[in-house]
Design a protein around this motif. Structure first.
Motif, mmCIF file in Angstrom:
data_model
loop_
_atom_site.group_PDB
_atom_site.id
_atom_site.type_symbol
_atom_site.label_atom_id
_atom_site.label_comp_id
_atom_site.label_asym_id
_atom_site.label_seq_id
_atom_site.Cartn_x
_atom_site.Cartn_y
_atom_site.Cartn_z
ATOM 1 N N GLU A 295 -4.959 7.599 11.707
ATOM 2 C CA GLU A 295 -6.080 7.074 10.980
ATOM 3 C C GLU A 295 -6.270 7.782 9.616
ATOM 4 O O GLU A 295 -7.199 7.802 8.879
ATOM 5 N N GLU B 118 -4.151 9.353 6.055
ATOM 6 C CA GLU B 118 -2.919 9.210 4.967
ATOM 7 C C GLU B 118 -1.681 10.251 5.667
ATOM 8 O O GLU B 118 -2.168 11.387 6.045
ATOM 9 N N CYS B 119 -0.454 9.515 5.360
ATOM 10 C CA CYS B 119 0.494 10.499 5.544
ATOM 11 C C CYS B 119 1.533 10.718 4.266
ATOM 12 O O CYS B 119 1.583 9.670 3.623
ATOM 13 N N ARG B 120 1.804 11.857 3.904
ATOM 14 C CA ARG B 120 2.592 12.267 2.938
ATOM 15 C C ARG B 120 3.915 12.875 3.399
ATOM 16 O O ARG B 120 3.956 13.727 4.109
ATOM 17 N N SER C 62 0.052 1.652 7.661
ATOM 18 C CA SER C 62 0.862 0.992 6.883
ATOM 19 C C SER C 62 2.077 1.278 7.264
ATOM 20 O O SER C 62 2.456 2.255 7.837
ATOM 21 N N GLU D 249 0.853 -1.286 0.067
ATOM 22 C CA GLU D 249 -0.043 0.089 0.101
ATOM 23 C C GLU D 249 0.844 1.263 -0.078
ATOM 24 O O GLU D 249 0.262 2.280 -0.395
ATOM 25 N N ASN E 94 2.923 4.430 9.534
ATOM 26 C CA ASN E 94 1.915 5.278 9.760
ATOM 27 C C ASN E 94 0.699 4.741 10.717
ATOM 28 O O ASN E 94 0.129 3.769 10.354
ATOM 29 N N THR F 200 3.940 8.122 0.239
ATOM 30 C CA THR F 200 2.392 8.348 0.803
ATOM 31 C C THR F 200 2.269 7.092 1.347
ATOM 32 O O THR F 200 2.312 5.831 0.922
ATOM 33 N N TYR F 201 1.651 7.271 2.863
ATOM 34 C CA TYR F 201 1.507 5.980 3.457
ATOM 35 C C TYR F 201 0.018 6.079 4.049
ATOM 36 O O TYR F 201 -0.327 6.898 4.872
ATOM 37 N N PRO F 202 -0.766 5.078 3.632
ATOM 38 C CA PRO F 202 -2.157 5.195 3.996
ATOM 39 C C PRO F 202 -2.210 4.702 5.537
ATOM 40 O O PRO F 202 -1.196 4.342 6.205
ATOM 41 N N PRO F 203 -3.234 5.116 6.060
ATOM 42 C CA PRO F 203 -3.435 4.616 7.573
ATOM 43 C C PRO F 203 -3.153 3.165 7.642
ATOM 44 O O PRO F 203 -3.295 2.368 7.058
#
Length: 183
Positions: free
Chosen positions: A168, A170-172, A114, A88, A165, A109-112
């Motif tokens: 809850e 997304e982290c960019r 991940s 992901e 991450n 980009t790290y989805p919640p």
């Protein structure tokens, strides 16, 4: 030959932000003569070219060896950024196909919930980055910290590390690592 010298002189003058009239005034050559040289209609003598280049200033040797155009790709659209992430997690690498790349510059980009994997990562080099959106938990060796938007990191990558991450949203982040890793 006159075309090459004229085109090269015009490109150099333009790169330096000097008008044709200004250069003619600086070097004592008439504006019309300089215009004819740049159009490739007249081939300047070595002494005339030397006089013109002295007003820039530049040597004749540098004039003929200087790269006036960048042959490597410089600008990239979003669709040209190669995803080198796994699962992901998305790592959009800038300049992936550049043969002479000395660094890896990425938008990550790290989805919640991940991460980069259960195993800690190690490789030679350095890495730095800044969180743009969200939060990311970074473990470097035995140190762990949660970074928020606007916070940054810089470390030696031979120390085991991991990114998670745990939030809850997304982290960019934007990161840069050396040496360039060939993904």
């Amino acid at each position: 030959m006159a075309d090459d010298v004229g085109a090269r002189l015009r490109a150099l003058r333009t790169l330096r932000g000097i008008s044709q009239r200004e250069l003619a005034k600086r070097c004592g050559v008439t504006h019309s003569s300089l215009s004819l040289i740049e159009q490739g209609k007249v081939s300047p003598s070595v002494s005339s070219l030397s006089k013109i280049l002295a007003a820039i200033p530049m040597s004749i040797g540098d004039f003929f060896t200087m790269e006036l155009e960048n042959t490597a790709k410089v600008f990239y659209g979003e669709e040209e950024l190669t995803n080198v992430g796994s699962g992901e997690v998305v790592f959009k690498l800038v300049g992936a196909k550049r043969q002479d790349r000395n660094l890896s510059f990425m938008i990550e980009t790290y989805p919640p919930v991940s991460d980069t994997g259960r195993e800690m990562i190690t490789h030679q080099g350095e890495e730095a980055g800044v969180v743009i959106e969200g939060e990311i938990e970074i473990t470097i060796g035995s140190d762990t910290r949660v970074l928020k938007a606007g916070e940054a990191y810089y470390f030696d990558t031979n120390v085991p590390h991991r990114f998670r991450n745990i939030g809850e949203v997304e982290c960019r982040l934007v990161s840069c690592a050396t040496p360039a890793r060939m993904f």
